[in-house]
Each structure stands twice: as C-alpha cells, then as structure tokens.
Design a protein around this motif. Structure first.
Motif, PDB file in Angstrom:
ATOM      1  N   THR A 125       0.597  -1.104   0.189  1.00  0.00           N
ATOM      2  CA  THR A 125       0.456  -0.143  -0.417  1.00  0.00           C
ATOM      3  C   THR A 125       0.854   1.413   0.211  1.00  0.00           C
ATOM      4  O   THR A 125       1.826   1.093   1.112  1.00  0.00           O
ATOM      5  CB  THR A 125      -0.906   0.366   1.036  1.00  0.00           C
ATOM      6  N   VAL A 126       0.738   2.047  -0.538  1.00  0.00           N
ATOM      7  CA  VAL A 126       1.283   3.601  -0.693  1.00  0.00           C
ATOM      8  C   VAL A 126       0.504   4.483  -1.165  1.00  0.00           C
ATOM      9  O   VAL A 126      -0.511   4.013  -2.089  1.00  0.00           O
ATOM     10  CB  VAL A 126       2.063   3.261  -2.395  1.00  0.00           C
ATOM     11  N   PHE A 127       0.500   5.571  -0.531  1.00  0.00           N
ATOM     12  CA  PHE A 127      -0.264   6.755  -0.550  1.00  0.00           C
ATOM     13  C   PHE A 127      -0.030   8.153  -1.370  1.00  0.00           C
ATOM     14  O   PHE A 127      -0.943   8.150  -2.091  1.00  0.00           O
ATOM     15  CB  PHE A 127      -0.894   7.258   1.102  1.00  0.00           C
ATOM     16  N   GLU A 128       1.565   7.775  -1.884  1.00  0.00           N
ATOM     17  CA  GLU A 128       1.890   8.661  -2.717  1.00  0.00           C
ATOM     18  C   GLU A 128       2.618   8.710  -3.864  1.00  0.00           C
ATOM     19  O   GLU A 128       3.910   7.404  -3.373  1.00  0.00           O
ATOM     20  CB  GLU A 128       2.907  10.020  -1.529  1.00  0.00           C
ATOM     21  N   LYS A 129       2.674   9.479  -4.611  1.00  0.00           N
ATOM     22  CA  LYS A 129       4.147   9.207  -5.534  1.00  0.00           C
ATOM     23  C   LYS A 129       5.362   9.071  -5.018  1.00  0.00           C
ATOM     24  O   LYS A 129       6.230   8.359  -5.158  1.00  0.00           O
ATOM     25  CB  LYS A 129       3.732  10.541  -7.001  1.00  0.00           C
ATOM     26  N   PRO A 130       5.514  10.145  -4.195  1.00  0.00           N
ATOM     27  CA  PRO A 130       6.497  10.120  -3.578  1.00  0.00           C
ATOM     28  C   PRO A 130       7.252   8.719  -2.920  1.00  0.00           C
ATOM     29  O   PRO A 130       8.389   8.691  -3.188  1.00  0.00           O
ATOM     30  CB  PRO A 130       7.109  11.143  -2.786  1.00  0.00           C
ATOM     31  N   ASP A 131       6.198   8.383  -2.268  1.00  0.00           N
ATOM     32  CA  ASP A 131       6.839   7.483  -2.137  1.00  0.00           C
ATOM     33  C   ASP A 131       7.210   6.135  -3.095  1.00  0.00           C
ATOM     34  O   ASP A 131       8.156   5.066  -2.346  1.00  0.00           O
ATOM     35  CB  ASP A 131       5.894   6.317  -0.859  1.00  0.00           C
ATOM     36  N   VAL A 132       6.387   6.030  -4.105  1.00  0.00           N
ATOM     37  CA  VAL A 132       6.637   5.463  -5.083  1.00  0.00           C
ATOM     38  C   VAL A 132       7.658   5.576  -5.928  1.00  0.00           C
ATOM     39  O   VAL A 132       9.049   4.280  -6.282  1.00  0.00           O
ATOM     40  CB  VAL A 132       6.009   5.675  -6.208  1.00  0.00           C
ATOM     41  N   ILE A 133       8.299   6.420  -6.127  1.00  0.00           N
ATOM     42  CA  ILE A 133       9.954   6.738  -6.674  1.00  0.00           C
ATOM     43  C   ILE A 133      10.649   5.720  -6.388  1.00  0.00           C
ATOM     44  O   ILE A 133      11.964   5.692  -7.025  1.00  0.00           O
ATOM     45  CB  ILE A 133       9.965   8.606  -6.843  1.00  0.00           C
ATOM     46  N   PRO A 134      11.781   6.204  -4.807  1.00  0.00           N
ATOM     47  CA  PRO A 134      12.928   5.129  -4.865  1.00  0.00           C
ATOM     48  C   PRO A 134      12.512   4.011  -4.724  1.00  0.00           C
ATOM     49  O   PRO A 134      13.398   3.065  -5.532  1.00  0.00           O
ATOM     50  CB  PRO A 134      12.905   5.758  -2.906  1.00  0.00           C
ATOM     51  N   LEU A 135      11.031   2.956  -4.437  1.00  0.00           N
ATOM     52  CA  LEU A 135      10.822   1.996  -5.127  1.00  0.00           C
ATOM     53  C   LEU A 135      11.497   1.527  -6.377  1.00  0.00           C
ATOM     54  O   LEU A 135      12.281   1.183  -6.646  1.00  0.00           O
ATOM     55  CB  LEU A 135       9.662   0.934  -4.200  1.00  0.00           C
TER      56      LEU A 135
END
Length: 193
Positions: A4-14
């Motif tokens: 579960t990811v809520f914000e785009k900035p959380d996704v970029i490092p992954l």
C-alpha cells in the motif's frame, strides 16, 4: 502481496532501485511490480505514461537531489566549504561506491537517446558548478574546467570500478585521491598569487 502506497514520492525510491539493479531495458513492468510489491494498477495510476514516465520522473528526482545537495552549494556557498561538502555528499549518496549512478548508467546504452537532455544537463551542471567553485577558490577558468571534468569522470569511473572489482574500499580511495588532487591544485594556485 501488494504494497500500500499513498503518495507518488513513496513510489519513486522503490522504482529507482529496480532501475538501478536491472537497467532501463531489464526493468519490465512485471519485474517492477514483483520487486516493489506494487500492483500494475498502482504503477499506472502514478505513471500513466508507463516505464518512460517512470524513468523521466526518476531522473528528475535524482537531479533535484543533486541540485539541492551539490550543485547549488557549489554555485552559492563559500567555495572550499562547498568542495569539501561535495566529497561527503558524493560518498554518502553513492553509498561508498555500492550504489551506481543511474544517470551515468542510462548514458551508456540506448536509454541515453530517450533521455538525452536530462542526462546531458545533469553532467553539464555538475561540471559547471564544480568548476565555478574552483574558480572562486582561486583557480583559473581553464584549470578549473579541466579539473572539474577530470573529477566528475573520476567519480563515475570510480563507481564502475568499485562495483566491477567488488571492492567496497575502492570508491573511498578514489574520492580521497581526487580530493587530494584538487587540494594540491588549489594550494599551488595560492602560492602563485
């Protein structure tokens, strides 16, 4: 299991780490989903343009980090302090040579053509910012440009060799050598004045 990811900035490092590990071509959507734990729906929600949009956003994210932590300090801060700061930030960012330069890796294959402007701008700005700091520290423009180009090339080469040799200490030695060369050049310019 999806994450579960809520914000785009959380996704970029992954996603960045998947591109670092597999390269642009190797990072298929199925590999991105399996390695990040994100569903394809989540990925397309954040990046409707697919893998090209992901890569463009990753490059912009990396560039923003370098602008904030390296380029602007080199351009605006007291020159010698900014140069010393650069060595520390480079070592930390590249995890003492264990993290590849994704922009550099993109420059080495056909990915370069897709993102040529972003790749070129990253390297040009780094060379120019470092050169500007060297000039403010006392070097001539010509000497600063040569040292800046050689230093950035040395950092990139140090990253490649550190990983190729599986020698975690190599990158640190390379940075120390580059730093010493820069210090020697700056000391020599002071003695000429």
């Amino acid at each position: 299991m999806t994450r579960t990811v809520f914000e785009k900035p959380d996704v970029i490092p992954l996603i960045t780490e998947v591109f670092r590990e597999l390269g642009y071509e190797g990072a298929s959507m199925s590999k991105i989903t399996s390695r990040t734990g994100l569903s394809k729906g989540s990925l397309y929600h954040f990046f409707p343009g697919g893998k090209d949009e992901m890569a463009a956003e990753i490059l912009a994210h990396i560039d923003q980090w370098f602008v904030r932590h390296l380029f602007e300090p080199l351009e605006q801060n007291e020159a010698r302090a900014a140069i010393d700061h650069m060595w520390q930030e480079v070592d930390a960012y590249f995890q003492s040579g264990q993290r590849i330069c994704l922009i550099g890796a993109f420059a080495l294959d056909e990915t370069r053509d897709r993102f040529a402007a972003a790749i070129r701008q990253y390297f040009v700005r780094w060379i120019e910012a470092f050169s500007a700091a060297l000039v403010r520290a006392g070097l001539s423009r010509e000497a600063a440009d040569v040292i800046s180009e050689e230093t950035i090339a040395g950092i990139q080469g140090g990253l490649v060799l550190s990983r190729a040799l599986h020698d975690e200490a190599f990158f640190g030695r390379m940075l120390a050598n580059l730093s010493q060369r820069v210090s020697t050049a700056l000391s020599a310019s002071r003695s000429v004045e």
